[in-house]
Design an enzyme around this catalytic site. Structure first.
Site, mmCIF file in Angstrom:
data_model
loop_
_atom_site.group_PDB
_atom_site.id
_atom_site.type_symbol
_atom_site.label_atom_id
_atom_site.label_comp_id
_atom_site.label_asym_id
_atom_site.label_seq_id
_atom_site.Cartn_x
_atom_site.Cartn_y
_atom_site.Cartn_z
ATOM 1 N N LYS A 58 0.823 -1.000 -0.403
ATOM 2 C CA LYS A 58 0.128 -0.491 -0.119
ATOM 3 C C LYS A 58 0.834 1.609 0.510
ATOM 4 N N GLY A 187 0.113 -14.909 -13.433
ATOM 5 C CA GLY A 187 -1.363 -14.626 -12.292
ATOM 6 C C GLY A 187 -2.711 -13.140 -12.348
ATOM 7 N N GLY A 189 -4.195 -11.853 -10.350
ATOM 8 C CA GLY A 189 -4.624 -11.899 -8.515
ATOM 9 C C GLY A 189 -4.626 -10.671 -8.318
ATOM 10 N N ILE A 191 -2.662 -9.988 -6.184
ATOM 11 C CA ILE A 191 -0.614 -9.051 -6.340
ATOM 12 C C ILE A 191 -0.807 -8.951 -7.417
ATOM 13 N N VAL A 244 1.452 -21.450 -19.348
ATOM 14 C CA VAL A 244 3.339 -20.655 -19.252
ATOM 15 C C VAL A 244 3.935 -22.507 -19.361
ATOM 16 N N ARG A 279 -0.687 -18.770 -2.676
ATOM 17 C CA ARG A 279 0.656 -18.809 -2.068
ATOM 18 C C ARG A 279 0.314 -20.192 -1.012
ATOM 19 N N ASP A 319 -3.964 -17.587 8.221
ATOM 20 C CA ASP A 319 -3.094 -18.177 6.137
ATOM 21 C C ASP A 319 -2.154 -19.622 6.350
ATOM 22 N N ALA A 327 -5.684 -10.609 5.699
ATOM 23 C CA ALA A 327 -5.094 -9.915 7.359
ATOM 24 C C ALA A 327 -6.236 -9.954 8.029
ATOM 25 N N HIS A 451 -23.610 14.750 2.102
ATOM 26 C CA HIS A 451 -23.426 15.376 1.085
ATOM 27 C C HIS A 451 -21.955 16.743 0.876
HETATM 28 P P1 FAD Z 1 2.149 -14.191 8.894
HETATM 29 O O1 FAD Z 1 1.522 -12.501 8.148
HETATM 30 O O2 FAD Z 1 1.904 -14.624 6.846
HETATM 31 O O3 FAD Z 1 2.769 -14.762 9.222
HETATM 32 C C1 FAD Z 1 3.470 -15.589 10.147
HETATM 33 C C2 FAD Z 1 4.555 -14.683 10.576
HETATM 34 O O4 FAD Z 1 4.897 -16.478 11.854
HETATM 35 C C3 FAD Z 1 5.835 -14.331 9.804
HETATM 36 O O5 FAD Z 1 6.097 -13.204 10.510
HETATM 37 C C4 FAD Z 1 6.902 -15.853 9.788
HETATM 38 O O6 FAD Z 1 8.070 -15.072 9.731
HETATM 39 C C5 FAD Z 1 6.395 -16.899 11.197
HETATM 40 N N1 FAD Z 1 6.808 -17.798 11.774
HETATM 41 C C6 FAD Z 1 6.396 -19.028 10.560
HETATM 42 N N2 FAD Z 1 6.822 -20.062 10.947
HETATM 43 C C7 FAD Z 1 7.448 -19.861 12.265
HETATM 44 C C8 FAD Z 1 8.295 -20.492 12.975
HETATM 45 N N3 FAD Z 1 8.395 -21.751 13.078
HETATM 46 N N4 FAD Z 1 8.658 -19.715 14.452
HETATM 47 C C9 FAD Z 1 8.672 -19.015 14.002
HETATM 48 N N5 FAD Z 1 8.005 -17.553 13.143
HETATM 49 C C10 FAD Z 1 7.242 -18.493 12.032
HETATM 50 N N6 FAD Z 1 -4.090 -8.960 3.336
HETATM 51 C C11 FAD Z 1 -5.531 -7.811 3.309
HETATM 52 O O7 FAD Z 1 -6.190 -8.240 4.127
HETATM 53 N N7 FAD Z 1 -4.813 -7.138 2.781
HETATM 54 C C12 FAD Z 1 -4.239 -6.560 1.931
HETATM 55 O O8 FAD Z 1 -3.564 -4.988 2.172
HETATM 56 C C13 FAD Z 1 -2.781 -7.450 2.037
HETATM 57 N N8 FAD Z 1 -2.248 -7.099 1.170
HETATM 58 C C14 FAD Z 1 -1.335 -8.201 0.771
HETATM 59 C C15 FAD Z 1 0.042 -8.006 -0.478
HETATM 60 C C16 FAD Z 1 1.051 -8.443 -0.644
HETATM 61 C C17 FAD Z 1 1.820 -8.746 -1.436
HETATM 62 C C18 FAD Z 1 0.669 -9.936 0.411
HETATM 63 C C19 FAD Z 1 2.059 -11.077 -0.113
HETATM 64 C C20 FAD Z 1 -0.224 -10.351 0.710
HETATM 65 C C21 FAD Z 1 -1.169 -9.716 1.235
HETATM 66 N N9 FAD Z 1 -2.752 -9.990 2.041
HETATM 67 C C22 FAD Z 1 -3.351 -8.454 2.437
HETATM 68 C C23 FAD Z 1 -2.455 -10.929 2.818
HETATM 69 C C24 FAD Z 1 -2.059 -11.375 4.124
HETATM 70 O O9 FAD Z 1 -0.824 -10.580 4.584
HETATM 71 C C25 FAD Z 1 -1.900 -12.282 5.199
HETATM 72 O O10 FAD Z 1 -3.921 -12.943 4.920
HETATM 73 C C26 FAD Z 1 -1.494 -12.202 6.921
HETATM 74 O O11 FAD Z 1 -0.245 -11.871 6.364
HETATM 75 C C27 FAD Z 1 -1.918 -13.601 7.027
HETATM 76 O O12 FAD Z 1 -1.145 -13.510 8.331
HETATM 77 P P2 FAD Z 1 -0.997 -14.496 9.402
HETATM 78 O O13 FAD Z 1 -0.767 -14.214 10.483
HETATM 79 O O14 FAD Z 1 -1.676 -15.532 9.253
HETATM 80 O O15 FAD Z 1 0.456 -14.964 8.555
HETATM 81 P P1 NAI Z 2 -4.656 -15.076 -6.751
HETATM 82 O O1 NAI Z 2 -5.047 -16.442 -5.779
HETATM 83 O O2 NAI Z 2 -5.235 -13.024 -5.820
HETATM 84 O O3 NAI Z 2 -4.596 -15.281 -7.957
HETATM 85 C C1 NAI Z 2 -3.734 -15.963 -8.753
HETATM 86 C C2 NAI Z 2 -3.814 -15.903 -10.099
HETATM 87 O O4 NAI Z 2 -3.025 -16.441 -10.119
HETATM 88 C C3 NAI Z 2 -5.081 -16.727 -10.150
HETATM 89 O O5 NAI Z 2 -5.826 -16.070 -11.347
HETATM 90 C C4 NAI Z 2 -5.195 -17.915 -11.034
HETATM 91 O O6 NAI Z 2 -6.072 -18.540 -11.725
HETATM 92 C C5 NAI Z 2 -3.595 -17.909 -11.319
HETATM 93 N N1 NAI Z 2 -3.028 -19.441 -11.512
HETATM 94 C C6 NAI Z 2 -2.742 -20.113 -10.860
HETATM 95 N N2 NAI Z 2 -1.299 -20.755 -11.383
HETATM 96 C C7 NAI Z 2 -1.006 -19.867 -12.827
HETATM 97 C C8 NAI Z 2 -0.292 -20.216 -13.513
HETATM 98 N N3 NAI Z 2 0.586 -22.104 -13.461
HETATM 99 N N4 NAI Z 2 -0.091 -19.201 -15.000
HETATM 100 C C9 NAI Z 2 -1.467 -18.317 -14.801
HETATM 101 N N5 NAI Z 2 -2.002 -18.250 -13.736
HETATM 102 C C10 NAI Z 2 -2.219 -18.837 -12.612
HETATM 103 O O7 NAI Z 2 -2.992 -14.797 -5.713
HETATM 104 P P2 NAI Z 2 -2.269 -14.082 -5.581
HETATM 105 O O8 NAI Z 2 -1.895 -13.022 -6.288
HETATM 106 O O9 NAI Z 2 -0.785 -14.985 -5.524
HETATM 107 O O10 NAI Z 2 -2.158 -13.534 -4.001
HETATM 108 C C11 NAI Z 2 -2.566 -14.207 -2.374
HETATM 109 C C12 NAI Z 2 -3.359 -14.291 -1.884
HETATM 110 O O11 NAI Z 2 -2.956 -12.730 -1.258
HETATM 111 C C13 NAI Z 2 -4.503 -13.712 -2.660
HETATM 112 O O12 NAI Z 2 -5.033 -14.854 -2.592
HETATM 113 C C14 NAI Z 2 -5.244 -12.807 -1.036
HETATM 114 O O13 NAI Z 2 -5.417 -14.282 -0.695
HETATM 115 C C15 NAI Z 2 -4.120 -12.067 -0.257
HETATM 116 N N6 NAI Z 2 -3.291 -10.884 -0.893
HETATM 117 C C16 NAI Z 2 -4.868 -10.296 -0.697
HETATM 118 C C17 NAI Z 2 -4.763 -8.520 -1.282
HETATM 119 C C18 NAI Z 2 -5.211 -7.516 -0.106
HETATM 120 O O14 NAI Z 2 -6.534 -8.064 0.869
HETATM 121 N N7 NAI Z 2 -5.596 -5.962 -1.537
HETATM 122 C C19 NAI Z 2 -3.774 -8.125 -1.665
HETATM 123 C C20 NAI Z 2 -2.112 -9.411 -2.023
HETATM 124 C C21 NAI Z 2 -2.755 -10.329 -1.757
#
Ligand code: FAD
Ligand code: NAI
Length: 472
Positions: A58, A187, A189, A191, A244, A279, A319, A327, A451
């Site tokens: 963000k 992908g 999706g 991300i 792909v 993921r 997750d 999150a 408004h």
């Molecule tokens: P995580 O945030 O993955 O945290 C897990 C933690 O556990 C990590 O710090 C890891 O190092 C630690 N850990 C793992 N195994 C061990 C171990 N054995 N010992 C000690 N520590 C360990 N979601 C949204 O709602 N809004 C968004 O805008 C959004 N944007 C995103 C953008 C991107 C690029 C990505 C990749 C994800 C995004 N998400 C978003 C998804 C969101 O980040 C995840 O859903 C969220 O972080 C999950 O939270 P969690 O606590 O389950 O795990």
């Molecule tokens: P995603 O599940 O959102 O999208 C993955 C995309 O990749 C899908 O459209 C799928 O059909 C495609 N795909 C899968 N295999 C493929 C292949 N071999 N070739 C081409 N396309 C393929 O997953 P993404 O974008 O990796 O994000 C993971 C998760 O992280 C999201 O599902 C979401 O839960 C979380 N996230 C949330 C955000 C938010 O809330 N704003 C921002 C970013 C991530």
């Protein structure tokens, strides 16, 4: 000599750190273990969300949006700018600062709530009389209850590991040091679209290759169509229905062989490739076998509706378990588990969990899509209102998109709200509240909205369910 706690939380992402704080508020003596390191090797709690997910993405979306507005929108307001440039290093440094502020904030919250933080990898050692023994480095901790919140990591394409130089996961995608001329994404999706937007706004030529024939299949079709139109107009090249093939990475960049929807062999040559195809849950470091923790075929921890694993006193959230990878979903589960441990009735409602995609226009929704209602044979009414007819959107200069309501044909209960347009991420909160209180579309239509505000489009879409919009 082991240190004893009431609860050990493994993982300090949104699921773990929020769960740990709530449990401490409820009077438990809590330890929270997290292994994430910052650039200096120090602790960086907050997980994927804070370090390489929600927060940094963000921050970059904001920076790149400012850049795009300065380049394209300011002139309309009579604001002239000469020699517009982007200092990517400075933009990344700002992003890192925002991340560090959040890391520090969580350490402060742990202190404030008396959660004992351990920096390192937590792994099960064995079940003991008092519950479970967990090792973190040289230390042994014991507790009656354990909350697993170990999160997820980016899934790589088979045979193409991330090198984070040319072939990037979300981690590398947030650290690209200069604007790549050509950027490829596998992908389309969440991300893919968010990261693609960042780098397109900064000048990259962005191509997204998506396996599925439909764009954003989980999103309401009408909304997805509108968003697709906007992204294509902005210059994102999105190819659907591709397969792909071989990926070659070298000094000159990355070459991706693929077959397009017509079955024709194609080649995409780019400077950087982001792979965002979903993921995978993080369970490898947990030593789950030592205690017999049950995982499914994807490696996710198996839990029931209340986040209980197969082991007494062991819970899992976020997750690393079933459900959307968001999150706020992880946070709600963390809170609910802490409350269940205290004998309360924590609850998470997946049907009212909002989704947001932070592109421009933003996409946000809660509840069911029109295609889901059709498939379920549910009788419904739909109402839409375009931002084009909203005064605040015109003043903002951002009139793309609409608000859409879906309500039960008989009771008028709101079944889903879908928004594509400015500030959809904020507007959706009203719909979430309404659905939690089982409101009808008429309830929203009768509420006074300020408004001029974008939220008037929400009111008008609710009015549209009854075919009586006032401004369209
Ligand atoms: P995580 O945030 O993955 O945290 C897990 C933690 O556990 C990590 O710090 C890891 O190092 C630690 N850990 C793992 N195994 C061990 C171990 N054995 N010992 C000690 N520590 C360990 N979601 C949204 O709602 N809004 C968004 O805008 C959004 N944007 C995103 C953008 C991107 C690029 C990505 C990749 C994800 C995004 N998400 C978003 C998804 C969101 O980040 C995840 O859903 C969220 O972080 C999950 O939270 P969690 O606590 O389950 O795990
Ligand atoms: P995603 O599940 O959102 O999208 C993955 C995309 O990749 C899908 O459209 C799928 O059909 C495609 N795909 C899968 N295999 C493929 C292949 N071999 N070739 C081409 N396309 C393929 O997953 P993404 O974008 O990796 O994000 C993971 C998760 O992280 C999201 O599902 C979401 O839960 C979380 N996230 C949330 C955000 C938010 O809330 N704003 C921002 C970013 C991530």
């Amino acid at each position: 000599m082991s240190k004893n706690f009431d609860l050990i939380v493994i993982g300090a992402g949104p699921g773990g750190y929020i769960g740990a704080i709530r449990a401490a508020q409820l009077g438990f003596n809590v330890a929270c273990i997290d292994e994430w390191k910052n650039g200096k090797g120090g602790p960086a709690p907050g997980g994927t969300c804070t370090n390489v997910g929600c927060i940094p993405s963000k921050a970059l979306l904001q920076s790149s949006e400012h850049f795009e507005h300065a380049g394209h929108a300011f002139a309309d307001h009579g604001i002239g700018l000469k020699d517009l440039s982007i200092d990517v290093k400075k933009m990344l440094a700002r992003k890192d600062k925002v991340v560090a502020q959040n890391n520090d904030g969580i350490l402060y919250l742990f202190k404030k709530n008396k959660v004992t933080f351990f920096h390192g990898r937590g792994a099960f050692v064995k079940a003991v009389d008092a519950g479970y023994e967990v090792a973190v480095g040289e230390e042994a901790l014991t507790a009656k209850q354990v909350l697993l919140a170990t999160g997820s990591s980016a899934r790589a394409l088979p045979g193409t590991p991330f090198d984070e130089v040319n072939v990037l996961s979300n981690d590398g995608a947030l650290r690209i040091g200069e604007v790549p001329k050509r950027l490829g994404l596998i992908g389309s999706g969440v991300i893919g679209l968010e990261m693609g937007s960042v780098w397109r706004r900064l000048g990259s030529e962005v191509t997204v290759l998506e396996a599925l024939p439909t764009f954003l299949g989980a999103v309401d079709e009408q909304i997805a169509k509108e968003a697709h139109k906007a992204f294509v107009k902005q210059g994102l090249k999105i190819e659907l229905g591709v397969k792909v093939g071989e990926i070659k990475s070298g000094k000159k960049g990355v070459a991706v062989e693929y077959t397009n929807a017509k079955g024709e062999a194609q080649k995409l040559e780019v400077d950087k490739l982001i792979v965002s195809i979903g993921r995978v849950p993080n369970t490898t470091g947990l030593n789950a076998e030592a205690v017999g923790l049950k995982l499914d075929e994807r490696g996710a921890i198996v839990v029931d509706d209340d986040c209980r694993t197969n082991l007494p006193g062991v819970w899992a959230v976020g997750d690393v378990v079933r459900g959307p990878m968001l999150a706020h979903k992880a946070e709600e589960e963390g809170v609910a588990v802490a409350e269940r441990m205290a004998g309360q009735h924590g609850h998470v409602n997946f049907n009212t969990t909002p989704w947001v995609i932070y592109t421009s226009p933003e996409i946000a929704w809660v509840g069911q899509t029109e295609q889901q209602l059709k498939a379920a044979g549910r009788a419904y009414k739909a109402g839409t209102f375009p931002f084009l007819a909203n005064g605040r959107a015109r003043a903002l200069g951002d009139t793309t998109g609409m608000v859409k309501f879906l309500a039960d044909a008989v009771s008028d209960e709101i079944l889903g709200v879908h928004i594509v347009g400015p500030m959809a991420s904020e507007l959706i909160a009203e719909a979430v509240v309404a659905m939690e209180f089982k409101a009808s579309a008429e309830d929203i239509a009768r509420i006074c909205h300020a408004h001029p505000s974008l939220s008037e489009a929400t009111k008008e879409a609710a009015l549209a369910v009854d075919k009586r919009t006032l401004n369209f």
